[in-house]
Design a protein around this motif. Structure first.
Motif, PDB file in Angstrom:
ATOM      1  N   PRO A 155       0.833  -1.211   0.000  1.00 22.63           N
ATOM      2  CA  PRO A 155       0.000   0.000   0.000  1.00 22.63           C
ATOM      3  C   PRO A 155       0.868   1.261   0.000  1.00 22.63           C
ATOM      4  O   PRO A 155       1.936   1.301   0.621  1.00 22.63           O
ATOM      5  CB  PRO A 155      -0.802  -0.114   1.301  1.00 22.63           C
ATOM      6  N   ASP A 156       0.398   2.307  -0.692  1.00 23.28           N
ATOM      7  CA  ASP A 156       1.169   3.545  -0.836  1.00 23.28           C
ATOM      8  C   ASP A 156       1.620   4.116   0.501  1.00 23.28           C
ATOM      9  O   ASP A 156       2.777   4.522   0.642  1.00 23.28           O
ATOM     10  CB  ASP A 156       0.349   4.602  -1.585  1.00 23.28           C
ATOM     11  N   GLU A 157       0.744   4.166   1.479  1.00 26.36           N
ATOM     12  CA  GLU A 157       1.094   4.742   2.780  1.00 26.36           C
ATOM     13  C   GLU A 157       2.215   3.943   3.451  1.00 26.36           C
ATOM     14  O   GLU A 157       3.151   4.511   4.012  1.00 26.36           O
ATOM     15  CB  GLU A 157      -0.142   4.781   3.684  1.00 26.36           C
ATOM     16  N   THR A 158       2.133   2.631   3.356  1.00 28.77           N
ATOM     17  CA  THR A 158       3.172   1.766   3.931  1.00 28.77           C
ATOM     18  C   THR A 158       4.495   1.975   3.204  1.00 28.77           C
ATOM     19  O   THR A 158       5.549   2.104   3.826  1.00 28.77           O
ATOM     20  CB  THR A 158       2.746   0.287   3.843  1.00 28.77           C
ATOM     21  N   LEU A 159       4.421   2.017   1.879  1.00 33.95           N
ATOM     22  CA  LEU A 159       5.632   2.202   1.081  1.00 33.95           C
ATOM     23  C   LEU A 159       6.291   3.547   1.386  1.00 33.95           C
ATOM     24  O   LEU A 159       7.507   3.617   1.558  1.00 33.95           O
ATOM     25  CB  LEU A 159       5.291   2.091  -0.402  1.00 33.95           C
ATOM     26  N   ASP A 160       5.494   4.591   1.487  1.00 31.43           N
ATOM     27  CA  ASP A 160       6.041   5.913   1.817  1.00 31.43           C
ATOM     28  C   ASP A 160       6.754   5.887   3.168  1.00 31.43           C
ATOM     29  O   ASP A 160       7.843   6.453   3.317  1.00 31.43           O
ATOM     30  CB  ASP A 160       4.935   6.967   1.842  1.00 31.43           C
ATOM     31  N   HIS A 161       6.160   5.221   4.149  1.00 36.93           N
ATOM     32  CA  HIS A 161       6.771   5.109   5.478  1.00 36.93           C
ATOM     33  C   HIS A 161       8.090   4.329   5.393  1.00 36.93           C
ATOM     34  O   HIS A 161       9.094   4.716   6.004  1.00 36.93           O
ATOM     35  CB  HIS A 161       5.797   4.447   6.444  1.00 36.93           C
ATOM     36  N   GLN A 162       8.096   3.241   4.622  1.00 40.22           N
ATOM     37  CA  GLN A 162       9.310   2.438   4.473  1.00 40.22           C
ATOM     38  C   GLN A 162      10.428   3.252   3.820  1.00 40.22           C
ATOM     39  O   GLN A 162      11.588   3.190   4.258  1.00 40.22           O
ATOM     40  CB  GLN A 162       9.014   1.190   3.638  1.00 40.22           C
ATOM     41  N   VAL A 163      10.075   4.012   2.799  1.00 38.16           N
ATOM     42  CA  VAL A 163      11.088   4.837   2.115  1.00 38.16           C
ATOM     43  C   VAL A 163      11.658   5.864   3.078  1.00 38.16           C
ATOM     44  O   VAL A 163      12.868   6.086   3.121  1.00 38.16           O
ATOM     45  CB  VAL A 163      10.496   5.497   0.851  1.00 38.16           C
ATOM     46  N   GLN A 164      10.800   6.499   3.869  1.00 38.13           N
ATOM     47  CA  GLN A 164      11.279   7.488   4.854  1.00 38.13           C
ATOM     48  C   GLN A 164      12.249   6.844   5.840  1.00 38.13           C
ATOM     49  O   GLN A 164      13.288   7.421   6.170  1.00 38.13           O
ATOM     50  CB  GLN A 164      10.099   8.122   5.601  1.00 38.13           C
ATOM     51  N   ARG A 165      11.929   5.648   6.305  1.00 35.67           N
ATOM     52  CA  ARG A 165      12.821   4.948   7.236  1.00 35.67           C
ATOM     53  C   ARG A 165      14.148   4.596   6.572  1.00 35.67           C
ATOM     54  O   ARG A 165      15.217   4.724   7.177  1.00 35.67           O
ATOM     55  CB  ARG A 165      12.137   3.707   7.787  1.00 35.67           C
ATOM     56  N   LEU A 166      14.100   4.154   5.320  1.00 35.36           N
ATOM     57  CA  LEU A 166      15.333   3.814   4.598  1.00 35.36           C
ATOM     58  C   LEU A 166      16.212   5.044   4.392  1.00 35.36           C
ATOM     59  O   LEU A 166      17.432   4.948   4.472  1.00 35.36           O
ATOM     60  CB  LEU A 166      15.003   3.171   3.249  1.00 35.36           C
ATOM     61  N   ARG A 167      15.593   6.164   4.134  1.00 36.11           N
ATOM     62  CA  ARG A 167      16.377   7.395   3.919  1.00 36.11           C
ATOM     63  C   ARG A 167      17.237   7.730   5.121  1.00 36.11           C
ATOM     64  O   ARG A 167      18.322   8.281   4.976  1.00 36.11           O
ATOM     65  CB  ARG A 167      15.442   8.563   3.617  1.00 36.11           C
ATOM     66  N   THR A 168      16.772   7.397   6.310  1.00 36.15           N
ATOM     67  CA  THR A 168      17.552   7.698   7.511  1.00 36.15           C
ATOM     68  C   THR A 168      18.740   6.762   7.676  1.00 36.15           C
ATOM     69  O   THR A 168      19.639   7.044   8.457  1.00 36.15           O
ATOM     70  CB  THR A 168      16.688   7.644   8.788  1.00 36.15           C
ATOM     71  N   CYS A 169      18.740   5.659   6.940  1.00 34.79           N
ATOM     72  CA  CYS A 169      19.798   4.640   7.069  1.00 34.79           C
ATOM     73  C   CYS A 169      20.834   4.699   5.958  1.00 34.79           C
ATOM     74  O   CYS A 169      21.803   3.953   5.982  1.00 34.79           O
ATOM     75  CB  CYS A 169      19.187   3.256   7.083  1.00 34.79           C
ATOM     76  N   LEU A 170      20.597   5.555   4.962  1.00 36.59           N
ATOM     77  CA  LEU A 170      21.507   5.609   3.819  1.00 36.59           C
ATOM     78  C   LEU A 170      22.342   6.890   3.867  1.00 36.59           C
ATOM     79  O   LEU A 170      21.877   7.906   4.358  1.00 36.59           O
ATOM     80  CB  LEU A 170      20.713   5.569   2.511  1.00 36.59           C
ATOM     81  N   PRO A 171      23.579   6.823   3.322  1.00 35.73           N
ATOM     82  CA  PRO A 171      24.429   8.022   3.318  1.00 35.73           C
ATOM     83  C   PRO A 171      23.847   9.125   2.454  1.00 35.73           C
ATOM     84  O   PRO A 171      23.055   8.932   1.597  1.00 35.73           O
ATOM     85  CB  PRO A 171      25.751   7.516   2.745  1.00 35.73           C
TER      86      PRO A 171
END
Length: 171
Positions: A155-171
């Motif tokens: 679902p879009d909302e879940t995917l958006d949340h996952q992307v936000q979390r990944l952004r905090t873990c990447l350089p």
């Protein structure tokens, strides 16, 4: 074994058509030199959401998949000059590419907490270096076998949340 106009790895005559659409060997020197048109072609093959604003590493782009066989499924696509197989890459490019695959894998591990990651190097659908990073979980349906490849939309909302979390873990 492979006739004129066939791809040496696959023997496919359709590779020439793919190369024309991809921007390879067409006289488009800029596209051929940096692999940009090829990476865009790989990116059009399915609906994707880019990790961290397209995880624009120095050598690759990472994509969290909207349709996934398992949570956290991502693809890292080589953005340099077109190569169909990692064995065709110069050693410095190969090292740099794998370092970026590992950056994406570590971010996926922090966010999704799988028990293992599988790395699939495919090229039969799109003959361009790409690594599919597939998280595996303790409760997955095939813990001791290849994953059953059934794509489920995130679902879009879940995917958006996952992307936000990944952004905090990447350089």
């Amino acid at each position: 074994m492979y006739g004129p106009g066939t791809h040496r790895e696959t023997g496919s005559a359709s590779i020439a058509a793919w190369d024309r659409e991809c921007g390879l060997k067409t006289g488009n020197a800029a596209a051929e030199a940096n692999g940009a048109s090829c990476a865009r072609r790989v990116g059009r093959r399915s609906t994707r959401t880019a990790i961290a604003g397209s995880f624009a590493g120095g050598f690759s782009d990472g994509y969290l998949q909207r349709d996934a066989p398992t949570p956290g499924y991502a693809i890292v696509v080589w953005r340099g000059p077109h190569v169909a197989d990692v064995s065709e890459m110069a050693d410095p490019d190969l090292v740099a590419y794998w370092a970026e695959v590992v950056q994406v894998a570590r971010a996926l591990t922090r966010v999704f907490e799988p028990c293992h990651l599988n790395y699939n190097l495919l090229g039969n659908g799109v003959p361009h270096v790409q690594t599919h990073v597939v998280p595996r979980y303790v409760d997955d349906p095939c813990p001791n076998a290849p994953l059953t490849w059934v794509l489920e939309p995130v679902p879009d909302e879940t995917l958006d949340h996952q992307v936000q979390r990944l952004r905090t873990c990447l350089p």
